[in-house]
Write a protein that holds these residues in place. Structure first.
Motif, short mmCIF file in Angstrom:
data_model
loop_
_atom_site.label_atom_id
_atom_site.label_comp_id
_atom_site.label_asym_id
_atom_site.label_seq_id
_atom_site.Cartn_x
_atom_site.Cartn_y
_atom_site.Cartn_z
N GLN A 1 6.74 -9.97 -6.22
CA GLN A 1 7.34 -10.30 -7.52
C GLN A 1 8.85 -10.08 -7.48
O GLN A 1 9.62 -10.91 -7.97
CB GLN A 1 6.69 -9.47 -8.63
N ASP A 2 9.28 -8.97 -6.87
CA ASP A 2 10.72 -8.71 -6.73
C ASP A 2 11.40 -9.81 -5.93
O ASP A 2 12.53 -10.19 -6.21
CB ASP A 2 10.97 -7.36 -6.03
N GLU B 1 2.21 -6.90 -3.75
CA GLU B 1 2.32 -7.69 -4.98
C GLU B 1 3.64 -7.37 -5.69
O GLU B 1 4.36 -8.27 -6.15
CB GLU B 1 1.13 -7.37 -5.89
N ASP B 2 3.98 -6.08 -5.77
CA ASP B 2 5.25 -5.65 -6.39
C ASP B 2 6.45 -6.27 -5.68
O ASP B 2 7.35 -6.81 -6.32
CB ASP B 2 5.40 -4.12 -6.28
N TYR C 1 -1.15 -3.55 -3.63
CA TYR C 1 -0.37 -3.35 -4.85
C TYR C 1 1.12 -3.38 -4.55
O TYR C 1 1.91 -3.99 -5.27
CB TYR C 1 -0.75 -2.03 -5.53
N HIS D 1 12.69 -0.95 0.46
CA HIS D 1 11.67 -0.06 -0.13
C HIS D 1 11.48 1.17 0.74
O HIS D 1 11.47 2.30 0.25
CB HIS D 1 10.34 -0.80 -0.28
#
Length: 194
Positions: free
Chosen positions: A53-54, A49-50, A46, A89
């Motif tokens: 996309q970023d 995937e985040d 997950y 992150h």
């Protein structure tokens, strides 16, 4: 238009000139490599995937702003954006990925820390937490190599390719990263003893 026959560079020019479909082809062409390289670093579908996309939002914004100038080097550039977002992150989370990777590789083996007595076991557990915190103090290029190597299981050749440096430079950064960690651990232990 046969987008699949175009080079990355041609697709970028088409996209910048208003052909939205050219971007879809670029994403399709490189999605698995970019996603996999992010997933190897975070080991969480997950989150990968985040961040993926970023990464593409950042790629689109950079292309639209006309700031892309890496002639024919789209994939390494895109991978670098993804890896920088991974590091951002973890910086935001104020934590590092787990110290032991999927192969059970333990960073303590590299640092030469072995537990014997109960007291040393406690010190090791504390040091384990400290190492996670200390990784944040490393210069970004050393931190990047450390994260890719130990948390991403990438080879030094892959790291060299992704960060656009020679294998020797990647190895050197790893050596500096481990030396800096050792120094920081030693300083912390000195402080604890005083």
């Amino acid at each position: 238009m046969g987008f699949h026959l175009k080079t990355d560079q041609e697709l970028i020019h088409l996209y910048i000139n208003g052909k939205e479909a050219a971007l879809a082809e670029l994403i399709k062409r490189h999605k698995s490599k970019i996603y996999t390289s992010i997933y190897l670093l975070v080991k969480d579908e997950y989150l990968a995937e985040d961040i993926f996309q970023d990464t593409f939002i950042k790629i689109i914004n950079t292309l639209k702003a006309g700031k892309y100038n890496e002639e024919g080097k789209f994939l390494p550039w895109a991978l670098r954006i993804g890896h920088n977002l991974v590091i951002d992150h973890y910086r935001k989370q104020k934590r590092s990925p787990v110290i032991v990777n999927s192969e059970g590789f333990d960073i303590f083996d590299v640092l030469g820390i072995h537990d014997e007595s109960m007291e040393e076991k406690m010190v090791k557990e504390q040091t384990y937490k400290d190492i996670k915190a200390l990784i944040h103090y490393l210069p970004s290029e050393q931190k990047e190599v450390l994260i890719m190597r130990h948390f991403g299981d990438l080879s030094f050749k892959e790291i060299a390719d992704l960060t656009n440096v020679s294998i020797n430079t990647a190895l050197g950064r790893m050596r500096y990263a481990l030396n800096n960690l050792r120094k920081m651990i030693a300083e912390k232990e000195m402080l604890l003893k005083n």
